[in-house]
Design a protein around this motif. Structure first.
Motif, PDB file in Angstrom:
ATOM      1  N   VAL A 160     122.632  14.851  86.765  1.00 55.43           N
ATOM      2  CA  VAL A 160     123.204  13.515  86.982  1.00 55.43           C
ATOM      3  C   VAL A 160     124.471  13.621  87.830  1.00 55.43           C
ATOM      4  O   VAL A 160     124.695  12.816  88.740  1.00 55.43           O
ATOM      5  CB  VAL A 160     123.510  12.827  85.636  1.00 55.43           C
ATOM      6  CG1 VAL A 160     124.283  11.534  85.864  1.00 55.43           C
ATOM      7  CG2 VAL A 160     122.224  12.530  84.889  1.00 55.43           C
ATOM      8  N   TYR A 214     122.696   8.140  85.285  1.00 53.48           N
ATOM      9  CA  TYR A 214     123.244   7.944  86.634  1.00 53.48           C
ATOM     10  C   TYR A 214     123.733   6.507  86.820  1.00 53.48           C
ATOM     11  O   TYR A 214     124.816   6.275  87.376  1.00 53.48           O
ATOM     12  CB  TYR A 214     122.179   8.282  87.676  1.00 53.48           C
ATOM     13  CG  TYR A 214     122.538   7.820  89.069  1.00 53.48           C
ATOM     14  CD1 TYR A 214     123.513   8.484  89.814  1.00 53.48           C
ATOM     15  CD2 TYR A 214     121.918   6.705  89.629  1.00 53.48           C
ATOM     16  CE1 TYR A 214     123.855   8.054  91.087  1.00 53.48           C
ATOM     17  CE2 TYR A 214     122.249   6.271  90.901  1.00 53.48           C
ATOM     18  CZ  TYR A 214     123.218   6.948  91.629  1.00 53.48           C
ATOM     19  OH  TYR A 214     123.551   6.513  92.886  1.00 53.48           O
ATOM     20  N   ILE A 255     120.600  18.147  82.069  1.00 52.11           N
ATOM     21  CA  ILE A 255     120.407  16.754  82.487  1.00 52.11           C
ATOM     22  C   ILE A 255     121.722  16.172  82.999  1.00 52.11           C
ATOM     23  O   ILE A 255     121.766  15.503  84.039  1.00 52.11           O
ATOM     24  CB  ILE A 255     119.846  15.914  81.322  1.00 52.11           C
ATOM     25  CG1 ILE A 255     118.372  16.265  81.090  1.00 52.11           C
ATOM     26  CG2 ILE A 255     119.981  14.420  81.600  1.00 52.11           C
ATOM     27  CD1 ILE A 255     117.780  15.661  79.833  1.00 52.11           C
ATOM     28  N   THR A 275     112.192  12.467  80.929  1.00 56.85           N
ATOM     29  CA  THR A 275     113.370  13.156  81.461  1.00 56.85           C
ATOM     30  C   THR A 275     113.869  12.540  82.766  1.00 56.85           C
ATOM     31  O   THR A 275     115.076  12.285  82.905  1.00 56.85           O
ATOM     32  CB  THR A 275     113.077  14.658  81.643  1.00 56.85           C
ATOM     33  OG1 THR A 275     112.628  15.204  80.399  1.00 56.85           O
ATOM     34  CG2 THR A 275     114.317  15.399  82.098  1.00 56.85           C
ATOM     35  N   ILE A 287     117.624  10.746  83.296  1.00 57.64           N
ATOM     36  CA  ILE A 287     118.561  11.067  84.386  1.00 57.64           C
ATOM     37  C   ILE A 287     118.958   9.793  85.126  1.00 57.64           C
ATOM     38  O   ILE A 287     120.131   9.572  85.445  1.00 57.64           O
ATOM     39  CB  ILE A 287     117.925  12.087  85.352  1.00 57.64           C
ATOM     40  CG1 ILE A 287     117.780  13.446  84.658  1.00 57.64           C
ATOM     41  CG2 ILE A 287     118.759  12.232  86.626  1.00 57.64           C
ATOM     42  CD1 ILE A 287     117.012  14.469  85.462  1.00 57.64           C
TER      43      ILE A 287
END
Length: 366
Positions: free
Chosen positions: A216, A147, A212, A139, A143
Motif C-alpha cells: 500500500v 490505499y 500488505i 487481498t 490493498i
C-alpha cells in the motif's frame, strides 16, 4: 482425519460466509462508485469476476477428473452450473452432503473409511478454492481499501471494520487451508492445537499484514513503480513454479493456469509449491521480503510530503512491529513446532507417479 460434526457445522457456516462475502464485495463496489471512486469500483468488480472465473474453471476440472466414465449427463449439468459461476455453491452442496453422511448418518464399518474420505476430500477441495479466492480477490481488494484510506481519507466506520475483518479473514483462510490439507494427507502429521497453531496463525497474520501495508505504501508513492514491482514479483513466482515442474493438473493448459495463480499467491505469501524441503526457499523469500520492506519505507520517507503524515507514521510503526513479530513467529514455528519435527515420517508431499493420483497430494503445501 475423521470428519467430525464440528467440521460439518463449519462447512454449513462456510455457505453463509460465502454469501455474506459476496454481498459485502458488491456493497463496497457501490460505495466506491457513490464516492466518485469509479476506477476503484471497477477494480473491485474486476477482482470479483476474475477470481470467480478461475475458481469455477478449476472446480469444474476437478469434477470432471472425479466423474466416472459414462456419467455424461451429470457432467453436463455440472458444466452448466459452473458456466453460471455457481460452482462454489455446488461444491458446498457436495461437501455438506458428504459431510452429513460422514458425521451424522449411521453407516456400517465397511463404509466408514470411504465415506469419511469423500467428506475430507470435499472439504480439502473447498479449502483450496478458498485459498485461490483469498489471493485473487480478497487481498487485492484489501490493498485497494487501505490505499483509499491513506490517499483519499474517504472511508466509513463500516469500511474500517471491513479492513480489520479482511486482514483476519485472509490470514485465517491461509491457516485453514494449510490445516485442512495436512488433515487430508495420511502421511502428514497435523498441526497440534494450542501454541503451535497459535504461532502459525501469528506468523501468517503478521507477515501478511506487514507486506500488505508495504505494498500500500508503494502504491501511494507511485502507481507505476507499484505495478512494475508486482509484475517483477509475479514473473519471479511464475519462473519458480515452472522450475518446480508442478503436476497439479491432469492437462497442461490447466497446469499453466495453475502456475499463473501460484505466481500470484507467491507475490503475497510463501507456499511450498511442490511439497519439497523449504528451509532455503523460505529463508530467501523472507530475507527478500525484509529488504524490500526496508526499501519501500525509505522510498516513502523521500516522498512523504505527498502522503498523509499521521497515517504514514501509524502504518509504518504497525508495519515494522508486524514484520518483526511475524518473522519471530515464523522462526519459532519452524524450529520448535513444525509437525515434521515430531514425526518420523519426513517424506515429501509429492507422491510417486506409480501410485493412484490423489489431488490433495499436489496442492500447495507449507
Amino acid at each position: 482425519m475423521n470428519f467430525s460434526k464440528w467440521n460439518f457445522l463449519m462447512t454449513i457456516f462456510g455457505i453463509f460466509t460465502l454469501v455474506s462475502d459476496f454481498g459485502v464485495d458488491l456493497w463496497i463496489a457501490v460505495k466506491y462508485f457513490q464516492q466518485g471512486l469509479h476506477v476503484c469500483s471497477l477494480l473491485t468488480i474486476f477482482f470479483i469476476i476474475i477470481s470467480n472465473v478461475i475458481i469455477n474453471v478449476f472446480s469444474y476440472a476437478w469434477f470432471k477428473d472425479d466423474c466416472s466414465e459414462g456419467n455424461t449427463r451429470k457432467l453436463r449439468w455440472v458444466c452448466f452450473i459452473h458456466v453460471l459461476m455457481a460452482g462454489t455453491f455446488l461444491r458446498y452442496w457436495y461437501a455438506v452432503k458428504c459431510g452429513y453422511r460422514a458425521a451424522m448418518s449411521p453407516h456400517s464399518e465397511e463404509d466408514v473409511t470411504k465415506t469419511n474420505k469423500k467428506a475430507v476430500d470435499a472439504m480439502t477441495d473447498l479449502s483450496m478454492l478458498r485459498c485461490f479466492k483469498t489471493f485473487l480477490e480478497s487481498t487485492p481488494q484489501l490493498i485497494l481499501q487501505i490505499y483509499i484510506l491513506m490517499e483519499h481519507g474517504q472511508i466509513t466506520l463500516l469500511q474500517y471494520a471491513s479492513i480489520i475483518i479482511s486482514v483476519s479473514s485472509i490470514s485465517w483462510s491461509t491457516v485453514d487451508y494449510h490445516m485442512s490439507l495436512r488433515s487430508s494427507l495420511e502421511h502428514k502429521k497435523e498441526i497440534s492445537f494450542g501454541f503451535p497453531a497459535f504461532t502459525y496463525v501469528l506468523y501468517k497474520l503478521l507477515t501478511l499484514t506487514s507486506w500488505i501495508l508495504s505494498l500500500v505504501f508503494l502504491l501511494a508513492c507511485n502507481v507505476y513503480i507499484f505495478a512494475a514491482f508486482l509484475s517483477i514479483l509475479w514473473i519471479l513466482g511464475l519462473c519458480w513454479a515452472w522450475k518446480q515442474n508442478t503436476e497439479f493438473c491432469t492437462k497442461m493448459r490447466l497446469e499453466i493456469l495453475y502456475r499463473i495463480v501460484v505466481a500470484v499467491i507467491l507475490v503475497f505469501t510463501f507456499f511450498n509449491v511442490k511439497g519439497q524441503r523449504t528451509r532455503i526457499p523460505i529463508s530467501v523469500y523472507y530475507t527478500f521480503r525484509v529488504l524490500a520492506t526496508i526499501g519501500i519505507l525509505i522510498l516513502c520517507f523521500f516522498v512523504k510530503d505527498s502522503l498523509n503524515h499521521n497515517l504514514i507514521t501509524i502504518f509504518s510503526i504497525a508495519l515494522v512491529l508486524a514484520l518483526g513479530l511475524g518473522i519471530m513467529s515464523l522462526i519459532l514455528y519452524y524450529f520448535l513446532f513444525h509437525p515434521t519435527l515430531h514425526s518420523k515420517d519426513q517424506n515429501q508431499d509429492a507422491v510417486d507417479g506409480h501410485v493412484e493420483r490423489i489431488r490433495s497430494h499436489y496442492f500447495l503445501n507449507q
